[in-house]
Write an enzyme that holds these catalytic residues in place. Structure first.
Site, PDB file in Angstrom:
ATOM      1  N   CYS A  48       0.810  -1.205   0.000  1.00 46.39           N
ATOM      2  CA  CYS A  48       0.000   0.000   0.000  1.00 46.39           C
ATOM      3  C   CYS A  48       0.847   1.260   0.000  1.00 46.39           C
ATOM      4  O   CYS A  48       2.067   1.216   0.082  1.00 46.39           O
ATOM      5  CB  CYS A  48      -0.945   0.011   1.198  1.00 46.39           C
ATOM      6  SG  CYS A  48      -0.152  -0.378   2.757  1.00 46.39           S
ATOM      7  N   GLY A  85      -1.029   0.328  -4.834  1.00 49.12           N
ATOM      8  CA  GLY A  85      -2.163  -0.494  -4.444  1.00 49.12           C
ATOM      9  C   GLY A  85      -3.406  -0.122  -5.217  1.00 49.12           C
ATOM     10  O   GLY A  85      -3.773   1.054  -5.271  1.00 49.12           O
ATOM     11  N   ASN A 120       1.522   1.241   5.791  1.00 49.98           N
ATOM     12  CA  ASN A 120       2.183   0.575   4.673  1.00 49.98           C
ATOM     13  C   ASN A 120       3.211  -0.382   5.250  1.00 49.98           C
ATOM     14  O   ASN A 120       4.099   0.033   5.986  1.00 49.98           O
ATOM     15  CB  ASN A 120       2.876   1.602   3.768  1.00 49.98           C
ATOM     16  CG  ASN A 120       3.785   0.951   2.749  1.00 49.98           C
ATOM     17  OD1 ASN A 120       3.523  -0.152   2.293  1.00 49.98           O
ATOM     18  ND2 ASN A 120       4.861   1.624   2.377  1.00 49.98           N
ATOM     19  N   GLY A 121       3.094  -1.673   4.944  1.00 50.15           N
ATOM     20  CA  GLY A 121       4.072  -2.638   5.416  1.00 50.15           C
ATOM     21  C   GLY A 121       3.414  -3.855   6.029  1.00 50.15           C
ATOM     22  O   GLY A 121       2.256  -4.170   5.758  1.00 50.15           O
ATOM     23  N   TYR A 178      11.549  -1.974  -8.474  1.00 49.05           N
ATOM     24  CA  TYR A 178      10.244  -2.220  -9.082  1.00 49.05           C
ATOM     25  C   TYR A 178       9.105  -1.355  -8.548  1.00 49.05           C
ATOM     26  O   TYR A 178       8.314  -0.825  -9.322  1.00 49.05           O
ATOM     27  CB  TYR A 178       9.887  -3.701  -8.893  1.00 49.05           C
ATOM     28  CG  TYR A 178       8.522  -4.095  -9.410  1.00 49.05           C
ATOM     29  CD1 TYR A 178       8.188  -3.927 -10.750  1.00 49.05           C
ATOM     30  CD2 TYR A 178       7.564  -4.641  -8.564  1.00 49.05           C
ATOM     31  CE1 TYR A 178       6.927  -4.284 -11.223  1.00 49.05           C
ATOM     32  CE2 TYR A 178       6.304  -5.009  -9.033  1.00 49.05           C
ATOM     33  CZ  TYR A 178       6.001  -4.823 -10.364  1.00 49.05           C
ATOM     34  OH  TYR A 178       4.764  -5.172 -10.833  1.00 49.05           O
TER      35      TYR A 178
END
Length: 469
Positions: free
Chosen positions: A9, A35, A109-110, A249
């Site tokens: 996310c 996301g 996030n994570g 990426y």
């Protein structure tokens, strides 16, 4: 099963602007690549919290007049791709709560590697969970804290969790931003007039017109209130370990993370790859979109012309409907097509950023051969992915990672390429100015199996078993 790694996310937060929710919308739009499963925004208007979240893209979730109801001078937002927790509305963020100390909205996030252990303990003590997201574990820890202020309870809760994370927490009188002690997940701080902004990537600042101030440091907690900005350490940053896949990426090429521009790093990786794995060829192409920068670098270093040999259909993403079984193998054609005039009767170097399960690479090699390529040489601008990630990246279980099961020659035969070469870890790190064999501040666990934190066995077994969608 997806043949790509996916970031979980992206988060965005703003304090001190009359159009906070609208700016958060644009910030999330810039972070959409992190996301595409769900999106949400929560705002605070005096002592009233407003929120809306839904399944789908940012533009779908906030269509019509949805933003008009999100009043206030502060807001937090979130876009999600699930790695921990089911794909359903209850897990969409920000998670919003009203409890004895006021209102609270959390966006994360994570992934927390000890979330299952803490959740089991909390449930035995009577806590009731409404979602399967590990973010809710942190909300319960904060709500159960025994200190008189929210800030103290947040600080105390952060001492209990382990993993890779970037949190934004909105309460009645503050916006709080935190980054894990290893710096596994990125987060930056910016300024927009008198307002402060935090986001997973700096590309969100460019979109809303904010000025980048600095990266949030590992183990740092930033508190923004009507009195200004205050910062402190909630944990020692003993070993920095930023995820290298952010550069390879995940992140947008125009973002800067911890002092490195993503496009320039990818281009440098391509140049290094050309020196490490040269080949005689007629044209260099990249797999859109994240591999284009590396392909340009490979072409410049090798002096082989760069061309656009694969075209991506940008409308084929999340709305793609699975075809019938007999047409399933043709699905890649809906997303990518070869430019026949570029590759016909040519020796082609196809540069990609990673190779996870190998099925997409095999289909792309076949696509290029059907378009007339006489040779297809695959070059990967990262090392072989041999281990699962437990810090917020959607990876296959280890038995499904092709590099964990096959040699490079066996992978080459599987994908049908004339040659195949990966980047070595030492060579990859030179793109960041790290001398070969020297200590560094990056997490390469998916390549090496050396995790920067303890990986709890209950969490590890669950993730290894999990089938991603």
């Amino acid at each position: 099963m997806m043949d790509r790694m996916h970031e979980e996310c992206g988060v965005f937060g703003i304090w001190g602007h009359p159009e906070a929710a609208q700016l958060t919308y644009y910030g999330l739009y810039a972070l959409q690549h992190r996301g595409q499963e769900s999106a949400g925004i929560a705002s605070i208007d005096e002592m009233t919290m407003h929120n809306h979240r839904g399944m789908g893209l940012v533009t779908e979730v906030f269509g019509g007049d949805r933003l008009k109801d999100l009043r206030g001078h502060a807001a937090v937002g979130h876009v999600r791709y699930s790695t921990t927790g089911d794909s359903r509305l209850a897990n969409a963020q920000p998670l919003v709560f009203s409890y004895h100390q006021g209102n609270m909205a959390l966006a994360h996030n994570g992934n927390l590697v000890n979330a299952m252990t803490i959740r089991d303990r909390l449930e035995r003590q009577g806590s009731i969970f409404q979602s399967t997201s590990d973010t809710e574990v942190v909300a319960h820890l904060i709500a159960r804290g025994g200190y008189p202020s929210v800030i103290e309870n947040v600080r105390d809760s952060m001492a209990m969790i382990k993993g890779g994370y970037a949190f934004v927490i909105l309460v009645d009188d503050a916006l709080i931003a935190m980054r894990d002690p290893q710096g596994l997940r990125p987060m930056a701080l910016g300024r927009l007039g008198d307002a402060y902004v935090v986001a997973s990537e700096t590309c969100a600042f460019d979109t809303v017109g904010a000025t980048f101030l600095r990266d949030v440091e590992p183990g740092e907690m930033i508190m923004i209130t009507s009195e200004g900005l205050h910062t402190e350490r909630f944990a020692d940053a003993s070993r920095k370990a930023l995820c290298t896949f952010e550069y390879i990426y995940f992140a947008r090429p125009d973002s800067d993370i911890d002092g490195y521009n993503v496009h320039m790093v990818r281009k440098h990786l391509g140049k290094i790859l050309a020196r490490e794995a040269p080949i005689e060829a007629d044209v260099v192409i990249g797999v859109p979109d994240s591999s284009i920068s590396a392909a340009i670098g490979y072409a410049e270093e090798s002096r082989i012309p760069y061309e656009i040999g694969l075209i991506k259909n940008k409308y084929s993403g999340r709305t793609f409907i699975q075809p019938s079984q007999e047409l399933r193998n043709l699905g890649v054609r809906l997303k990518l097509s070869a430019v026949r005039k570029i590759v016909d009767q040519k020796r082609v170097v196809m540069v990609d950023d990673s190779l996870v399960r190998g099925t997409t690479s095999a289909r792309l090699v076949t696509l290029l051969r059907e378009a007339g390529a006489t040779e297809v040489h695959v070059r990967i601008s990262s090392p072989p992915v041999k281990h699962s990630c437990f810090y917020g990246i959607d990876t296959s279980a280890r038995e499904e990672l092709i590099a964990a099961q096959k040699s490079v020659d066996e992978i080459r035969d599987f994908i049908g390429a004339d040659s195949l070469s990966f980047m070595t870890e030492d060579a990859m790190l030179t793109a960041f100015g790290v001398e070969r064999g020297k200590p560094h501040g990056f997490c390469n666990a998916c390549f090496t199996g050396l995790y920067p934190t303890e990986v709890y066995q209950t969490n590890k077994r669950a993730l290894e078993r999990q089938v991603k969608v």
